[in-house]
Design an enzyme around this catalytic site. Structure first.
Site, PDB file in Angstrom:
ATOM      1  N   HIS A 114      41.012  39.372  43.635  1.00  0.00           N
ATOM      2  CA  HIS A 114      39.591  39.043  43.475  1.00  0.00           C
ATOM      3  C   HIS A 114      39.405  37.575  43.100  1.00  0.00           C
ATOM      4  O   HIS A 114      40.318  36.915  42.607  1.00  0.00           O
ATOM      5  CB  HIS A 114      38.936  39.916  42.394  1.00  0.00           C
ATOM      6  CG  HIS A 114      39.478  39.675  41.021  1.00  0.00           C
ATOM      7  ND1 HIS A 114      40.706  40.138  40.596  1.00  0.00           N
ATOM      8  CD2 HIS A 114      38.961  39.007  39.952  1.00  0.00           C
ATOM      9  CE1 HIS A 114      40.922  39.775  39.348  1.00  0.00           C
ATOM     10  NE2 HIS A 114      39.879  39.071  38.925  1.00  0.00           N
ATOM     11  N   ASP A 116      36.680  35.590  40.524  1.00  0.00           N
ATOM     12  CA  ASP A 116      35.896  36.049  39.381  1.00  0.00           C
ATOM     13  C   ASP A 116      34.399  36.024  39.678  1.00  0.00           C
ATOM     14  O   ASP A 116      33.889  35.105  40.334  1.00  0.00           O
ATOM     15  CB  ASP A 116      36.182  35.164  38.153  1.00  0.00           C
ATOM     16  CG  ASP A 116      37.599  35.383  37.629  1.00  0.00           C
ATOM     17  OD1 ASP A 116      38.105  36.515  37.747  1.00  0.00           O
ATOM     18  OD2 ASP A 116      38.191  34.408  37.124  1.00  0.00           O
ATOM     19  N   HIS A 268      42.986  35.975  42.767  1.00  0.00           N
ATOM     20  CA  HIS A 268      44.143  36.226  41.903  1.00  0.00           C
ATOM     21  C   HIS A 268      44.316  37.715  41.660  1.00  0.00           C
ATOM     22  O   HIS A 268      43.406  38.517  41.911  1.00  0.00           O
ATOM     23  CB  HIS A 268      44.031  35.442  40.597  1.00  0.00           C
ATOM     24  CG  HIS A 268      42.776  35.693  39.822  1.00  0.00           C
ATOM     25  ND1 HIS A 268      41.563  35.123  40.155  1.00  0.00           N
ATOM     26  CD2 HIS A 268      42.533  36.469  38.740  1.00  0.00           C
ATOM     27  CE1 HIS A 268      40.638  35.522  39.307  1.00  0.00           C
ATOM     28  NE2 HIS A 268      41.189  36.364  38.437  1.00  0.00           N
ATOM     29  N   ARG A 283      40.419  34.204  28.198  1.00  0.00           N
ATOM     30  CA  ARG A 283      39.903  33.429  29.344  1.00  0.00           C
ATOM     31  C   ARG A 283      38.602  32.737  28.982  1.00  0.00           C
ATOM     32  O   ARG A 283      37.700  33.355  28.431  1.00  0.00           O
ATOM     33  CB  ARG A 283      39.664  34.374  30.523  1.00  0.00           C
ATOM     34  CG  ARG A 283      39.387  33.641  31.821  1.00  0.00           C
ATOM     35  CD  ARG A 283      39.201  34.632  32.955  1.00  0.00           C
ATOM     36  NE  ARG A 283      37.797  34.900  33.181  1.00  0.00           N
ATOM     37  CZ  ARG A 283      37.332  35.874  33.964  1.00  0.00           C
ATOM     38  NH1 ARG A 283      38.167  36.691  34.571  1.00  0.00           N
ATOM     39  NH2 ARG A 283      36.044  36.036  34.125  1.00  0.00           N
TER      40      ARG A 283
HETATM   41  C1  SIN Z   1      41.695  37.823  35.395  1.00  0.00           C
HETATM   42  O1  SIN Z   1      41.507  38.475  36.417  1.00  0.00           O
HETATM   43  O2  SIN Z   1      40.950  36.910  35.051  1.00  0.00           O
HETATM   44  C2  SIN Z   1      42.876  38.145  34.512  1.00  0.00           C
HETATM   45  C3  SIN Z   1      44.177  37.786  35.115  1.00  0.00           C
HETATM   46  C4  SIN Z   1      45.342  38.177  34.229  1.00  0.00           C
HETATM   47  O3  SIN Z   1      45.175  38.999  33.323  1.00  0.00           O
HETATM   48  O4  SIN Z   1      46.413  37.665  34.470  1.00  0.00           O
END
Ligand code: SIN
Length: 292
Positions: A114, A116, A268, A283
């Site tokens: 995805h 974000d 990602h 994050r």
């Molecule tokens: C995310 O999708 O922002 C998290 C990625 C992760 O936990 O490595």
């Protein structure tokens, strides 16, 4: 929480080493806990657009430094769709910090490709993800270069998908909120605040001008004006591009590693091969603008 004051500082040279031929660079010789000059921030921004994800090691910084670094690239977002007291939640004292925590009792991983918050009308510019607790092994995150994925398509497909519009929605969170007992009134309020968002299937990166495939399995529901079967088949084909290793980089986390990705040109995926070990990530998400 005290704000960190970032006075101007001497321009800092830093090392940049690509980690694959397609995406990602390791940054060396920079301390994100120190004041950074505008020229250094501009150089990081340029490196981000070029390499799409930047990796920093051994950043023994505070949450205030994490927030302050993020704010150098634009206003920060607060994720509005999370239920209380879960392992995926906003920090109680600094809501711009999204906590993604997996424990033996509550295993959690964002294990779907995805970008974000594409359900926002203005999805984020980028995310700065810091590892606080790393599993001894596993829990790596992968990124895919969606501009390279577009370039890799044949001419006919590129022409076919350019100009199409896709609809994005936050159903995955709606389901989670319902499971956690959110009222339908609460969900209706969120529906009104965050209606389905329409974005081009192929967006143009606002800085590099690159064409980028901008649909993802987490949030894209359908392609506008297409029959369901045709829309599903095309989306499946486009989703599958992120899974091609030639477009990817993979990062092994350590405590105080940071990844900063350009959300406009990448997708990602977080692996879930570490359960039941503890993994805690934080994050900070920089607001973006409307895709075109
Ligand atoms: C995310 O999708 O922002 C998290 C990625 C992760 O936990 O490595």
């Amino acid at each position: 929480m005290n704000a960190v004051t970032l006075q101007d500082a001497p321009t800092q040279a830093f090392g940049l080493e690509p980690v694959t031929g397609a995406i990602g660079a390791a940054v060396a010789g920079i301390n994100l806990g120190q004041p950074l000059a505008e020229a250094t921030i501009a150089a990081i921004s340029a490196a981000l657009v070029k390499h799409k994800v930047l990796f920093f090691r051994d950043q023994h910084i505070t949450t205030e430094h994490h927030l302050a670094f993020g704010r150098r690239f634009g206003p920060l977002e607060v994720h509005p769709l999370l239920a209380e007291n879960r392992s995926f939640n906003n920090d109680q004292t600094a809501p711009e910090v999204l906590i993604i925590e997996s424990t033996a009792e509550r295993p959690l991983a964002a294990d779907e490709w995805h970008s974000d918050v594409t359900w926002r009308l203005e999805p984020s510019l980028g995310s700065i993800l810091r590892c606080r607790i790393a599993p001894a092994v596993g829990g790596d995150t992968l990124w895919a270069n969606m501009a390279a994925a577009f370039e890799g398509l044949d001419d006919a497909t590129r022409a076919h998908i350019s100009g199409l519009t896709a609809v994005h929605d936050w159903e995955v969170f709606r389901q989670g909120l319902r499971c956690q007992g959110a009222s339908e009134d609460h969900i209706s309020g969120l529906n009104a605040a965050y209606p389905p968002a329409e974005h081009p299937v192929v967006r143009t990166h606002p800085v590099s001008g690159e064409k980028v495939i901008y649909v993802n399995r987490n949030f894209t529901t359908h392609i506008k004006g297409m029959k369901d079967a045709e829309s599903c088949a095309l989306l499946e084909r486009l989703y599958a591009l992120a899974r091609i290793p030639d477009y990817q980089a993979r990062f092994r986390w350590q405590a105080d590693s940071i990844a900063f990705w350009d959300n406009r040109s990448t997708q990602h995926y977080a692996t879930k091969d570490f359960f039941p070990q503890h993994r805690r990530m934080e994050r900070v998400t920089v607001a973006g603008d409307r895709p075109f």
